[in-house]
Scaffold this active site. Structure first.
Site, PDB file in Angstrom:
ATOM      1  N   GLY A 141      53.822 -50.581  29.053  1.00 15.35           N
ATOM      2  CA  GLY A 141      54.216 -50.678  27.660  1.00 15.35           C
ATOM      3  C   GLY A 141      53.044 -50.271  26.785  1.00 15.35           C
ATOM      4  N   ILE A 148      50.601 -52.041  25.660  1.00 14.86           N
ATOM      5  CA  ILE A 148      49.342 -52.604  26.163  1.00 14.86           C
ATOM      6  C   ILE A 148      48.896 -51.858  27.404  1.00 14.86           C
ATOM      7  CG2 ILE A 148      48.237 -54.647  27.128  1.00 14.86           C
ATOM      8  CD1 ILE A 148      50.053 -56.347  25.363  1.00 14.86           C
ATOM      9  N   ARG A 161      59.267 -49.262  34.243  1.00 18.28           N
ATOM     10  CA  ARG A 161      60.620 -49.727  34.560  1.00 18.28           C
ATOM     11  C   ARG A 161      61.544 -48.584  34.973  1.00 18.28           C
ATOM     12  NH1 ARG A 161      59.869 -52.489  29.700  1.00 18.28           N
ATOM     13  NH2 ARG A 161      61.346 -51.105  28.660  1.00 18.28           N
ATOM     14  N   ARG A 204      51.411 -62.129  32.982  1.00 22.53           N
ATOM     15  CA  ARG A 204      51.964 -63.472  33.060  1.00 22.53           C
ATOM     16  C   ARG A 204      51.623 -64.073  34.416  1.00 22.53           C
ATOM     17  NH1 ARG A 204      51.468 -63.728  28.705  1.00 22.53           N
ATOM     18  NH2 ARG A 204      52.929 -64.027  26.987  1.00 22.53           N
ATOM     19  N   GLU A 229      49.670 -73.530  32.988  1.00 21.82           N
ATOM     20  CA  GLU A 229      48.563 -73.533  32.026  1.00 21.82           C
ATOM     21  C   GLU A 229      48.605 -74.792  31.167  1.00 21.82           C
ATOM     22  OE1 GLU A 229      48.349 -69.947  29.721  1.00 21.82           O
ATOM     23  OE2 GLU A 229      48.308 -68.644  31.478  1.00 21.82           O
ATOM     24  N   HIS A 243      43.148 -67.684  29.203  1.00 24.38           N
ATOM     25  CA  HIS A 243      44.185 -66.963  28.450  1.00 24.38           C
ATOM     26  C   HIS A 243      43.645 -66.484  27.100  1.00 24.38           C
ATOM     27  CE1 HIS A 243      48.834 -66.609  28.182  1.00 24.38           C
ATOM     28  NE2 HIS A 243      48.263 -65.613  27.539  1.00 24.38           N
TER      29      HIS A 243
END
Length: 336
Positions: free
Chosen positions: A165, A167, A187, A251, A280, A299
């Site tokens: 994407g 990022i 994807r 993630r 987390e 994070h």
């Protein structure tokens, strides 16, 4: 999703917005960008928090604050998040809200920060900066280990980026600029929008090939049904001949901790640089804390700055009031 866009009407005019966030000075920046709007600060955890939020039609919120009250927010029409991730939010949606409520994530700004984090960690790993810092604290002048544990230069390295994407493309561009060979997993089958700085593009069906080919594997995937535990089990065994370093800034649930520890102990991967985790904050009893080949950060690879959140909200507010498609509108069925 088109049917869920608000049509232009007097009902779309927004004069009050509730803010539930721990980002400092966010309300001040919002007021400067949208002076015609009254922003009501809802202190996180205050005794009137739920009561105040129940009056909201538009909320700006962190994913881990107001969303937990979603089932009680019957007047809400639009929720603007201050982070990119939505997995902590969507689980609170009611069936009716999934059909009617607009959810927009914060995006379009994290690429440079993520790229800086990834490049910095790769250089630190290759040059073993933590060891140099330890020697400095010990007042120790030792150059011999540099000859036995020699570093590699960036053009000698390859990186596999899981998730292309905005990022992922920013990370890929930065890595390529420093001479790295870049593999990218997206994807869809290859299309015209794959940038020239990605040397090899493929989909998740070719994941073993990417794991076998790269010195670093960087996960930037969101948490969706298709990506959850993608690297769990024995998937990382495909790395055993190349022993790459896993970098996770996407993630934490792309791999469960047991599978990650097993891959490290088996030597399938030579190390892990982790900014996100399945749970987390990372529990103190996690064995990851004391594994020498693991780097842990809390994070923080890309933070949300108040002026950037305010800028995106102002742009989306204009679109909302005009009945146009909002930026970074979440497809709740797809999970991103």
């Amino acid at each position: 999703m088109a049917s869920r866009f608000p049509r232009r009407s007097v009902d779309n005019c927004v004069d009050v917005v509730h803010v539930s966030s721990v980002i400092r000075h966010l309300k001040d920046h919002l007021s400067k960008r949208c002076p015609h709007v009254k922003f009501i600060d809802v202190p996180v955890g205050c005794s009137q928090e739920v009561e105040m939020l129940q009056e909201a039609k538009v909320i700006i919120t962190d994913p881990n604050t107001a969303p937990c009250h979603l089932p009680t927010l019957t007047k809400l029409k639009w929720m603007q998040l201050t982070w990119a991730g939505i997995d902590a939010v969507t689980k609170h949606f009611t069936t009716e809200q999934k059909q009617s409520l607009l959810l927009t994530r914060f995006g379009g700004v994290f690429g440079p920060a993520m790229a800086q984090y990834v490049i910095g960690q790769i250089i630190s790993w290759e040059r073993n900066f933590p060891k140099m810092w330890t020697q400095q604290k010990e007042c120790k002048w030792d150059r011999e280990w540099q000859h036995t544990d020699c570093y590699r230069l960036m053009p000698q390295l390859s990186i596999g980026i899981l998730g292309l994407g905005d990022i992922g493309k920013a990370v890929a561009k930065a890595c390529k600029a420093l001479g790295m060979k870049v593999w990218g997993i997206g994807r869809r089958e290859r299309s015209a929008d794959v940038p020239s700085f990605v040397d090899h593009y493929t989909t998740a069906s070719s994941l073993p090939e990417v794991l076998q080919s790269c010195n670093y594997i960087c996960n930037i995937l969101p948490s969706t049904p298709a990506t959850k535990y993608l690297l769990s089990g024995n998937v990382l065994e495909s790395c055993k001949d190349n022993h790459p370093v896993l970098i996770n800034v996407g993630r934490g649930d792309v791999i469960d901790e047991k599978s990650l520890v097993h891959a490290l102990n088996q030597g399938w991967i030579s190390g892990a640089i982790l900014d996100v985790f399945e749970v987390e904050p990372l529990p103190k009893e996690s064995v990851l804390w004391n594994m020498q080949q693991v780097v842990i950060t809390p994070h923080v690879s890309a933070l949300s700055f108040p002026h950037e959140v305010a800028e995106l909200f102002a742009e989306n507010l204009s679109l909302y009031e005009s009945g146009k498609k909002l930026q970074f509108l979440v497809d709740l069925e797809q999970g991103y």
